[in-house]
Design an enzyme around this catalytic site. Sequence first.
Site, PDB file in Angstrom:
ATOM      1  N   SER A  21       0.713  -1.107   0.271  1.00  0.00           N
ATOM      2  CA  SER A  21      -0.331  -0.200   0.297  1.00  0.00           C
ATOM      3  C   SER A  21       0.729   0.903  -0.308  1.00  0.00           C
ATOM      4  CB  SER A  21      -1.322  -0.411   1.432  1.00  0.00           C
ATOM      5  OG  SER A  21      -1.404   1.612   1.429  1.00  0.00           O
ATOM      6  N   HIS A  46      -1.225  -1.828  -3.944  1.00  0.00           N
ATOM      7  CA  HIS A  46      -2.465  -1.919  -3.780  1.00  0.00           C
ATOM      8  C   HIS A  46      -2.638  -0.113  -3.176  1.00  0.00           C
ATOM      9  CE1 HIS A  46      -5.397  -2.172  -0.747  1.00  0.00           C
ATOM     10  NE2 HIS A  46      -5.205  -1.568  -0.587  1.00  0.00           N
ATOM     11  N   ASP A  48      -5.412   3.225  -1.935  1.00  0.00           N
ATOM     12  CA  ASP A  48      -5.924   3.160  -1.611  1.00  0.00           C
ATOM     13  C   ASP A  48      -6.618   4.831  -1.996  1.00  0.00           C
ATOM     14  OD1 ASP A  48      -6.163   1.333   0.638  1.00  0.00           O
ATOM     15  OD2 ASP A  48      -4.236   2.086   1.232  1.00  0.00           O
ATOM     16  N   MET A  50      -9.876   7.703  -1.411  1.00  0.00           N
ATOM     17  CA  MET A  50     -10.286   7.650  -0.414  1.00  0.00           C
ATOM     18  C   MET A  50     -11.265   8.672  -1.158  1.00  0.00           C
ATOM     19  SD  MET A  50      -8.585   6.739   2.856  1.00  0.00           S
ATOM     20  CE  MET A  50      -7.215   5.562   3.492  1.00  0.00           C
ATOM     21  N   HIS A  79      -8.036   0.219  -3.778  1.00  0.00           N
ATOM     22  CA  HIS A  79      -9.411  -0.904  -3.276  1.00  0.00           C
ATOM     23  C   HIS A  79      -9.931   0.959  -2.746  1.00  0.00           C
ATOM     24  CE1 HIS A  79      -9.603  -0.737   1.666  1.00  0.00           C
ATOM     25  NE2 HIS A  79     -10.968  -0.833   0.826  1.00  0.00           N
ATOM     26  N   MET A  81     -12.780   3.557  -1.507  1.00  0.00           N
ATOM     27  CA  MET A  81     -13.157   3.339  -0.529  1.00  0.00           C
ATOM     28  C   MET A  81     -13.881   4.765  -0.920  1.00  0.00           C
ATOM     29  SD  MET A  81     -10.101   2.861   2.733  1.00  0.00           S
ATOM     30  CE  MET A  81      -8.931   3.055   1.567  1.00  0.00           C
ATOM     31  N   MET A 150     -10.743  -6.208   5.781  1.00  0.00           N
ATOM     32  CA  MET A 150     -10.182  -5.287   6.605  1.00  0.00           C
ATOM     33  C   MET A 150     -10.372  -5.601   8.350  1.00  0.00           C
ATOM     34  SD  MET A 150     -10.440  -1.664   4.510  1.00  0.00           S
ATOM     35  CE  MET A 150      -8.941  -1.525   5.835  1.00  0.00           C
ATOM     36  N   GLY A 155      -9.508   4.015   6.675  1.00  0.00           N
ATOM     37  CA  GLY A 155      -9.059   5.559   6.458  1.00  0.00           C
ATOM     38  C   GLY A 155      -8.043   6.264   6.500  1.00  0.00           C
ATOM     39  N   GLY A 158      -0.790   2.710   9.739  1.00  0.00           N
ATOM     40  CA  GLY A 158      -1.194   2.462  10.859  1.00  0.00           C
ATOM     41  C   GLY A 158      -1.343   2.465  11.900  1.00  0.00           C
ATOM     42  N   ASP A 189      -6.125  -7.062   4.712  1.00  0.00           N
ATOM     43  CA  ASP A 189      -5.871  -5.012   5.356  1.00  0.00           C
ATOM     44  C   ASP A 189      -6.574  -4.118   6.452  1.00  0.00           C
ATOM     45  OD1 ASP A 189      -5.247  -2.425   3.727  1.00  0.00           O
ATOM     46  OD2 ASP A 189      -6.751  -2.280   2.971  1.00  0.00           O
ATOM     47  N   GLY A 190      -5.007  -3.864   6.380  1.00  0.00           N
ATOM     48  CA  GLY A 190      -4.543  -2.981   7.802  1.00  0.00           C
ATOM     49  C   GLY A 190      -4.290  -4.230   8.917  1.00  0.00           C
ATOM     50  N   GLY A 191      -2.814  -3.253   9.201  1.00  0.00           N
ATOM     51  CA  GLY A 191      -2.509  -3.873  10.313  1.00  0.00           C
ATOM     52  C   GLY A 191      -1.557  -4.970  10.523  1.00  0.00           C
ATOM     53  N   GLY A 211       1.633  -1.558   4.683  1.00  0.00           N
ATOM     54  CA  GLY A 211       1.407  -0.072   4.565  1.00  0.00           C
ATOM     55  C   GLY A 211       2.883   0.314   5.419  1.00  0.00           C
ATOM     56  N   SER A 212       2.228   0.698   6.686  1.00  0.00           N
ATOM     57  CA  SER A 212       3.082   1.225   7.089  1.00  0.00           C
ATOM     58  C   SER A 212       4.291   0.398   7.369  1.00  0.00           C
ATOM     59  CB  SER A 212       2.528   1.684   8.356  1.00  0.00           C
ATOM     60  OG  SER A 212       1.726   1.315   9.213  1.00  0.00           O
TER      61      SER A 212
HETATM   62  C1  DX5 Z   1      -6.218   1.517   5.731  1.00  0.00           C
HETATM   63  C2  DX5 Z   1      -5.981   1.167   4.347  1.00  0.00           C
HETATM   64  C3  DX5 Z   1      -5.016   0.099   4.276  1.00  0.00           C
HETATM   65  C4  DX5 Z   1      -3.158   0.686   4.980  1.00  0.00           C
HETATM   66  C5  DX5 Z   1      -2.912  -0.129   5.225  1.00  0.00           C
HETATM   67  O1  DX5 Z   1      -7.987   2.508   5.204  1.00  0.00           O
HETATM   68  O2  DX5 Z   1      -7.266   0.482   3.114  1.00  0.00           O
HETATM   69  O3  DX5 Z   1      -4.707  -0.114   3.255  1.00  0.00           O
HETATM   70  O4  DX5 Z   1      -2.652   1.194   3.659  1.00  0.00           O
HETATM   71  O5  DX5 Z   1      -1.943  -0.034   6.507  1.00  0.00           O
HETATM   72  P1  DX5 Z   1      -1.047  -0.674   7.597  1.00  0.00           P
HETATM   73  O6  DX5 Z   1      -0.271  -1.199   6.998  1.00  0.00           O
HETATM   74  O7  DX5 Z   1      -0.174   0.525   7.894  1.00  0.00           O
HETATM   75  O8  DX5 Z   1      -2.469  -0.836   8.697  1.00  0.00           O
HETATM   76 ZN    ZN Z   2      -6.429  -0.761   1.225  1.00  0.00          ZN
END
Ligand code: DX5
Ligand code: ZN
Length: 347
Positions: A21, A46, A48, A50, A79, A81, A150, A155, A158, A189-191, A211-212
Amino acid sequence: MRREPPPRDLPSTSRARVAASILDADLGNLAHAVKRVEKEGTDRIHIDVMDGHFVPNHTFGAKTIAALRRRTRLPFDAHLMVSNPAKHIEEYLDAGCDSVTIHVEIGEPIEPTLRAIRAAGRAAGLCVKPKTPLSALEPYRQLIDIVMVMTVEPGFGGQSFMADVARAKLLSAREYLSHKLHGGEVHVDGGVNRDTAELVGALGVDVLVVGSALWAKGRDMAREIRLIRAIADEGYQFGLNNGVPPIPRDRMVTFASLQRPQARTLREEVEAAGIPVLLFRSREDPPEMDDEVRRWDVLVPASAEAAAVERFAERKAALRSVAGPSASSDSSGPSASSGSDASTAQA
Ligand code: DX5
Ligand code: ZN
């Protein structure tokens, strides 16, 4: 003699896929970010999107994706959102997204957007927020290629991984893809990072969105990607697969060896069922043998071999019986050989 160092990752040897991401990259230099994740060995990107309405944040739109498309050959997973994906779906498809995933919680009709994505030949995904039950996907079962779960509130990057959500949903998510013999994917997706990869691997996830964890200062991104992929594979092997190593996603096995017309017929029928097929000259016959007389290997992905055997074993036997003398003995049982040889041309 000086040699180039080996590639830093070998995606074809693993089952798990990492989708990087770019949400936490330097948004002022996204072109560099996509080139970097490619060089560091991610499997795909990926993206995102928004809209500041479905989620309390804004990111990029189709124009940015189109501009990034020219900078990398990696597949793009978008993705969305956004509350109203239907309005702009053609723009996202034209921008070159390989898959587009929308949220099941939006207020507008979902089916037309999923159909538009599939009509464009791209993979269509549905995503569920942590509090949304998987049963919300039920009406769309036949229209989806991807189920995205998710494990944080959408949103922001991190945030902390919600293990309970993963345990409750990831394995069951696969049921919504049971109509697909090959190619259906569960994304998480997420963490996701090296600490959570084992759990999601053990829950059968195909694609880990990261992502992070990739963008932390001073981190060796390539190593992180390799580690996360390997740890997810370990989780799969020991948490779900009785200690048996996973089948690498790109490995092909010989399902049948037939003369060319019969091999082509079988390829057509197997592909119509959703299983990709390659044809190669069989190495069982001498290289100088005439192409019309020799046998051709019909290769399918190892991960779809069981489905091919179940659905097409009889058909294979029938086609073998109409073949000429050279094809009368079919040496290929299940998993007779693996790997495709670049030196043999495809039919
Ligand atoms: C959050 C995004 C994720 C995000 C994940 O809304 O959909 O794709 O980038 O980031 P980490 O891996 O830091 O949770
Ligand atoms: Zn995402």
